[in-house]
Design an enzyme around this catalytic site. Structure first.
Site, mmCIF file in Angstrom:
data_model
loop_
_atom_site.group_PDB
_atom_site.id
_atom_site.type_symbol
_atom_site.label_atom_id
_atom_site.label_comp_id
_atom_site.label_asym_id
_atom_site.label_seq_id
_atom_site.Cartn_x
_atom_site.Cartn_y
_atom_site.Cartn_z
ATOM 1 N N VAL A 16 0.846 -1.187 0.000
ATOM 2 C CA VAL A 16 0.000 0.000 0.000
ATOM 3 C C VAL A 16 0.888 1.245 0.000
ATOM 4 C CG1 VAL A 16 -1.716 1.286 1.352
ATOM 5 C CG2 VAL A 16 -1.740 -1.206 1.374
ATOM 6 N N CYS A 17 0.437 2.287 -0.689
ATOM 7 C CA CYS A 17 1.086 3.603 -0.604
ATOM 8 C C CYS A 17 -0.007 4.669 -0.732
ATOM 9 C CB CYS A 17 2.178 3.754 -1.661
ATOM 10 S SG CYS A 17 1.570 3.839 -3.359
ATOM 11 N N ARG A 18 0.361 5.868 -1.117
ATOM 12 C CA ARG A 18 -0.607 6.954 -1.222
ATOM 13 C C ARG A 18 -1.569 6.739 -2.383
ATOM 14 N NH1 ARG A 18 -1.162 11.781 -3.968
ATOM 15 N NH2 ARG A 18 -2.228 13.413 -2.803
#
Length: 118
Positions: free
Chosen positions: A77-79
């Protein structure tokens, strides 16, 4: 018959990992190894993070991954999905076989009103 896992249900892409929706991650977050590859200030910032997610900034991913089971299901997961996609490709190249990228990242997750922590 064995139950289908999230990885089995995720959408394959041409980079060797699979894409998974924020809703699917939220629904199974208590049973998943969720790795957030953002920076610490982002993890605790405006978008928060998924409950149970582990912070492993992208620059430290290779070192941290040495301790992980390469056959375990891992959701990155990231932005917005860009860094986590790169991280997923790196893990696949390192021999991990059940890697997933959460499409749209925390922006999509929060836009859907899914549970998060500050």
């Amino acid at each position: 018959m064995q139950a289908r896992t999230l990885h089995d249900q995720a959408t394959p892409n041409g980079q060797g990992f699979r894409d998974v929706t924020p809703a699917a991650v939220a629904g199974l977050r208590d049973t998943l190894h969720i790795v957030d590859v953002r920076q610490p200030a982002e993890f605790t910032g405006e978008l928060g993070h998924i409950p149970g997610a582990v912070l492993v900034p992208l620059a430290t991913l290779a070192a941290a991954a040495r301790a992980w089971d390469p056959s375990a299901e891992i959701v990155l997961v990231c932005r917005s999905g860009g860094r986590s996609s790169s991280a997923a490709a790196h893990l696949v190249a390192a021999g991990f076989s059940r890697v997933m990228n959460m499409t749209g990242g925390m922006l999509a997750y929060r836009a859907q009103g899914l549970p998060s922590e500050p």
